[in-house]
Design a protein around this motif. Structure first.
Motif, mmCIF file in Angstrom:
data_model
loop_
_atom_site.group_PDB
_atom_site.id
_atom_site.type_symbol
_atom_site.label_atom_id
_atom_site.label_comp_id
_atom_site.label_asym_id
_atom_site.label_seq_id
_atom_site.Cartn_x
_atom_site.Cartn_y
_atom_site.Cartn_z
ATOM 1 N N GLN A 1 0.812 -1.219 0.000
ATOM 2 C CA GLN A 1 0.000 0.000 0.000
ATOM 3 C C GLN A 1 0.842 1.264 0.000
ATOM 4 O OE1 GLN A 1 -3.659 -0.403 2.729
ATOM 5 N NE2 GLN A 1 -2.249 -1.900 3.583
ATOM 6 N N SER A 2 2.173 1.098 0.065
ATOM 7 C CA SER A 2 3.054 2.246 0.288
ATOM 8 C C SER A 2 3.390 2.986 -0.994
ATOM 9 C CB SER A 2 4.353 1.781 0.961
ATOM 10 O OG SER A 2 4.086 1.232 2.233
ATOM 11 N N ASN A 3 3.575 4.307 -0.826
ATOM 12 C CA ASN A 3 4.122 5.143 -1.893
ATOM 13 C C ASN A 3 5.596 5.440 -1.640
ATOM 14 O OD1 ASN A 3 1.096 6.662 -1.278
ATOM 15 N ND2 ASN A 3 1.456 5.619 -3.216
ATOM 16 N N ILE A 4 5.977 5.498 -0.365
ATOM 17 C CA ILE A 4 7.365 5.775 0.007
ATOM 18 C C ILE A 4 7.777 4.766 1.067
ATOM 19 C CG2 ILE A 4 8.952 7.461 1.033
ATOM 20 C CD1 ILE A 4 7.162 9.674 -0.089
ATOM 21 N N ILE A 5 8.946 4.156 0.863
ATOM 22 C CA ILE A 5 9.465 3.174 1.818
ATOM 23 C C ILE A 5 10.841 3.628 2.286
ATOM 24 C CG2 ILE A 5 10.330 0.795 2.062
ATOM 25 C CD1 ILE A 5 8.104 -0.133 0.270
ATOM 26 N N LEU A 6 11.084 3.505 3.594
ATOM 27 C CA LEU A 6 12.365 3.853 4.202
ATOM 28 C C LEU A 6 12.930 2.627 4.894
ATOM 29 C CD1 LEU A 6 11.026 6.886 6.323
ATOM 30 C CD2 LEU A 6 11.600 6.959 3.901
ATOM 31 N N GLY A 7 14.247 2.502 4.906
ATOM 32 C CA GLY A 7 14.841 1.406 5.654
ATOM 33 C C GLY A 7 16.340 1.341 5.498
ATOM 34 N N VAL A 8 16.975 0.682 6.455
ATOM 35 C CA VAL A 8 18.411 0.421 6.383
ATOM 36 C C VAL A 8 18.660 -0.615 5.294
ATOM 37 C CG1 VAL A 8 20.398 -0.491 7.662
ATOM 38 C CG2 VAL A 8 18.750 1.009 8.801
ATOM 39 N N HIS A 9 19.783 -0.448 4.586
ATOM 40 C CA HIS A 9 20.072 -1.354 3.477
ATOM 41 C C HIS A 9 20.131 -2.793 3.989
ATOM 42 C CE1 HIS A 9 24.338 -2.836 3.782
ATOM 43 N NE2 HIS A 9 24.324 -1.961 4.769
ATOM 44 N N GLY A 10 19.637 -3.696 3.161
ATOM 45 C CA GLY A 10 19.600 -5.106 3.545
ATOM 46 C C GLY A 10 18.547 -5.849 2.757
ATOM 47 N N ALA B 1 8.689 6.155 -4.072
ATOM 48 C CA ALA B 1 10.125 6.341 -3.835
ATOM 49 C C ALA B 1 10.614 5.363 -2.774
ATOM 50 C CB ALA B 1 10.414 7.777 -3.390
ATOM 51 N N LEU B 2 11.877 4.986 -2.896
ATOM 52 C CA LEU B 2 12.565 4.179 -1.885
ATOM 53 C C LEU B 2 13.733 4.985 -1.354
ATOM 54 C CD1 LEU B 2 13.277 1.547 -0.358
ATOM 55 C CD2 LEU B 2 14.604 0.866 -2.372
ATOM 56 N N MET B 3 13.835 5.078 -0.027
ATOM 57 C CA MET B 3 14.966 5.740 0.625
ATOM 58 C C MET B 3 15.730 4.699 1.427
ATOM 59 S SD MET B 3 13.369 9.407 1.832
ATOM 60 C CE MET B 3 12.446 10.440 0.679
ATOM 61 N N GLU B 4 17.001 4.525 1.083
ATOM 62 C CA GLU B 4 17.824 3.461 1.666
ATOM 63 C C GLU B 4 18.950 4.080 2.479
ATOM 64 O OE1 GLU B 4 19.819 -0.773 0.198
ATOM 65 O OE2 GLU B 4 19.459 0.815 -1.282
ATOM 66 N N PHE B 5 19.051 3.677 3.758
ATOM 67 C CA PHE B 5 20.058 4.233 4.668
ATOM 68 C C PHE B 5 21.290 3.326 4.698
ATOM 69 C CE2 PHE B 5 15.938 5.327 7.045
ATOM 70 C CZ PHE B 5 15.750 6.489 6.313
ATOM 71 N N GLN C 1 26.732 -3.063 11.217
ATOM 72 C CA GLN C 1 27.217 -1.700 11.417
ATOM 73 C C GLN C 1 26.076 -0.809 11.909
ATOM 74 O OE1 GLN C 1 29.133 -1.752 7.240
ATOM 75 N NE2 GLN C 1 30.389 -0.305 8.363
ATOM 76 N N GLU C 2 26.454 0.184 12.693
ATOM 77 C CA GLU C 2 25.476 1.145 13.185
ATOM 78 C C GLU C 2 25.350 2.267 12.169
ATOM 79 O OE1 GLU C 2 24.723 2.444 17.611
ATOM 80 O OE2 GLU C 2 26.234 3.777 16.716
ATOM 81 N N VAL C 3 24.123 2.548 11.763
ATOM 82 C CA VAL C 3 23.868 3.542 10.728
ATOM 83 C C VAL C 3 23.316 4.807 11.368
ATOM 84 C CG1 VAL C 3 22.578 4.044 8.620
ATOM 85 C CG2 VAL C 3 23.408 1.719 9.053
ATOM 86 N N ARG C 4 23.893 5.942 10.987
ATOM 87 C CA ARG C 4 23.435 7.235 11.495
ATOM 88 C C ARG C 4 22.669 7.970 10.404
ATOM 89 N NH1 ARG C 4 26.675 9.580 15.866
ATOM 90 N NH2 ARG C 4 28.000 7.962 16.763
ATOM 91 N N ILE C 5 21.608 8.652 10.794
ATOM 92 C CA ILE C 5 20.848 9.479 9.863
ATOM 93 C C ILE C 5 20.423 10.766 10.556
ATOM 94 C CG2 ILE C 5 19.935 7.528 8.531
ATOM 95 C CD1 ILE C 5 17.250 7.975 10.051
ATOM 96 N N ASP C 6 19.931 11.698 9.763
ATOM 97 C CA ASP C 6 19.338 12.922 10.291
ATOM 98 C C ASP C 6 17.837 12.824 10.035
ATOM 99 O OD1 ASP C 6 18.345 15.430 10.806
ATOM 100 O OD2 ASP C 6 19.963 16.514 9.784
ATOM 101 N N PRO C 7 17.025 12.461 11.032
ATOM 102 C CA PRO C 7 15.589 12.268 10.818
ATOM 103 C C PRO C 7 14.894 13.490 10.237
ATOM 104 C CG PRO C 7 16.251 11.343 12.924
ATOM 105 C CD PRO C 7 17.419 12.107 12.414
ATOM 106 N N ALA C 8 15.291 14.694 10.658
ATOM 107 C CA ALA C 8 14.664 15.905 10.128
ATOM 108 C C ALA C 8 14.920 16.024 8.627
ATOM 109 C CB ALA C 8 15.180 17.131 10.866
ATOM 110 N N ALA C 9 16.138 15.701 8.199
ATOM 111 C CA ALA C 9 16.463 15.754 6.765
ATOM 112 C C ALA C 9 15.665 14.708 5.992
ATOM 113 C CB ALA C 9 17.960 15.548 6.574
ATOM 114 N N VAL C 10 15.440 13.545 6.601
ATOM 115 C CA VAL C 10 14.665 12.491 5.935
ATOM 116 C C VAL C 10 13.225 12.952 5.711
ATOM 117 C CG1 VAL C 10 13.732 10.158 6.191
ATOM 118 C CG2 VAL C 10 16.111 10.624 6.803
#
Length: 510
Positions: free
Chosen positions: A415-424, A440-444, A490-499
């Protein structure tokens, strides 16, 4: 001397009557069909409540042999009002479609006697590692290509790899090319026939994109310019992957529940998205070898990622049919719709002018036992930011675990239009997201790590892609170089506001 006893007319009549009653009830099914025959005048075709005995036997159910089974009756009624249902009554399926799905195969059509006219192999489509061929023969564990024109075929190393070493071409005991005369001597004059289209994944290491690649290869036959008939595959062979992991337990010991081998996808997925596809593993392949009789594949679609990897380095091995074989624009849509219908979610592409909300799904890996995951603080901040986004009237947000129930996760994805997630591996499911102009897909990724697997897959479907390194994001025209990284978590860092800002930008630009 006593006079022999003779039956009276009354006794003879009783005996004959008893025999007749016995025969009627002994053959009750045939008798009831006879009396229910609508072609017999004066006899009703369906039992009615006029007869108490009929009511006791039949009830008030009206016989209809066209239905698949009475078990599905409630499901069929439930789906009557839905457009394009996956749950079909057979009386809704045209005869031509039945032929495409089921073929016209009788119980005696599993073997053939070819005499000296041994079936000759034909190459239909090919790109390195992915081939479609007709009349491929297996015997004693070896796959044979029979042809007097070997130059018209790609090399065996371009078709497949050795099961022992995917970096090398197959051994003669694995794949072999024979002339017609050699085939007559080695394979004989008769054998089994494996009807319809079959898929063969010759990889010893499973991949999340096996089904995706095989369907694209097979779909290259389904174009307006292709003279070949297109029929869905009936079976998928994994010759080098056993059904279960580990050593076989002692049959005389305690009962141990064995773990299935990893085939690269969840075991529910092919049953929902490819409902006509049967799965066969190493043990099944060995059964064919031990029978010591040749079997002819009517059509065989082969996927070998090792052969693909030896031919190209600019795209992931699974993606060669995406760039090397033409297919219709909607080649993946039937499979995506199958899954959406199975999960009872909207299977239509989203109209941007319909006023529907943008659905955002975050696939969390925080519960995964291995692989990379977000830093805990960044995960919590992203969840809070997405919940704030959810409070607006324009967005619906799902947060699902990569380790959660399959149906829950895939329902959200579909049902999604945008998916976010850590690569894997879990992001391979993104190919099932609902298409729209804002998909869109956003991969961290960890900093300085990047792979193109997910990007190549979704981009082939027209889905926008963004890769992330902390607060930096890269789109398809500015992607970083491929750097696989280590297999360690590995520990992945992101900027949630930028996402969240990027999500709004993707939505607003459409």
């Amino acid at each position: 001397m006593a006079r022999p006893y003779s039956l009276s007319r009354r006794e003879i009549t009783l005996v004959l009557f008893s025999v007749m009653i016995f025969l009627v009830f002994y053959n009750f099914d045939v008798t009831s069909d006879f009396f229910a025959n609508p072609n017999l005048s004066g006899i009703p075709s369906n039992p009615t409540t006029d007869s108490g005995l009929d009511m006791d036997i039949y009830g008030d159910w009206v016989s209809d042999e066209r239905h698949i089974s009475n078990v599905h009756k409630q499901q069929e009624e439930k789906e009557d009002a839905s457009e394009g249902d996956i749950w079909l009554k057979t009386d809704r399926v045209p005869e031509a479609q039945k032929q495409v799905i089921f073929g016209n195969i009788g119980v005696n059509d599993g073997f053939m006697h070819w005499g000296k006219d041994i079936p000759e192999t034909r190459i239909v489509k090919h790109v390195a590692g992915f081939s479609t061929m007709d009349n491929v023969i297996i015997c004693n564990g070896t796959i044979f290509i029979v042809t007097d024109s070997p130059s018209s075929f790609p090399s065996l190393g371009s078709i497949a790899s050795s099961a022992d070493d995917s970096h090398k071409a197959p051994l003669p005991r694995e794949w072999e090319m024979l002339s017609i005369e050699q085939a007559r001597d080695i394979l004989g004059s008769y054998g089994g026939l494996i009807q319809g289209a079959s898929w063969l994944s010759y990889n010893a290491i499973p991949s999340n994109y096996t089904l995706f690649s095989l369907w694209r290869t097979h779909s290259s036959l389904n174009t307006s310019t292709s003279p070949d008939p297109f029929r869905p595959a009936r079976r998928l062979f994994f010759p080098n992957i056993p059904t279960y992991k580990g050593k076989r337990p002692d049959l005389n010991g305690p009962i141990i529940r064995r773990q299935r081998s990893d085939s690269g996808f969840h075991p529910y997925l092919p049953k929902a998205a490819f409902p006509l596809l049967g799965l066969m593993y190493k043990e099944d392949w060995e059964d064919y070898a031990l029978m010591e009789v040749p079997f002819v594949f009517e059509r065989l679609v082969v996927a070998d990622f090792g052969a693909a990897a030896r031919s190209a380095n600019d795209v992931p091995p699974f993606a060669l049919p995406l760039v090397g074989l033409n297919a219709s624009k909607e080649w993946w849509d039937p499979i995506r719709q199958n899954l959406a219908k199975f999960l009872h979610v909207n299977h239509h592409a989203q109209n941007l002018n319909s006023g529907q909300k943008t659905v955002v799904t975050y696939i969390s890996r925080q519960d995964a036992t291995g692989g990379s995951r977000l830093r805990r603080a960044d995960h919590d901040a992203l969840v809070n930011a997405l919940e704030t986004l959810h409070e607006s009237n324009d967005f619906e947000v799902n947060i699902v675990s990569s380790e959660g129930p399959w149906a829950e996760r895939l329902s959200a994805v579909a049902q999604s239009n945008i998916i976010l997630g850590v690569h894997g591996d879990s992001l391979a499911d993104s190919v099932f997201m609902r298409p729209s102009g804002r998909s869109a897909l956003m991969e961290f990724f960890p900093s300085d790590v990047f792979t193109r697997d997910a990007e190549t897959a979704v981009r082939s479907l027209g889905i926008h892609y963004i890769a992330w390194w902390n607060d930096r994001w890269f789109e398809s025209d500015s992607l970083p170089p491929v750097v696989p990284g280590s297999d360690l978590a590995q520990e992945v860092r992101i900027d949630p506001a930028a996402v969240v800002h990027a999500i709004l930008e993707v939505v607003n630009r459409t």
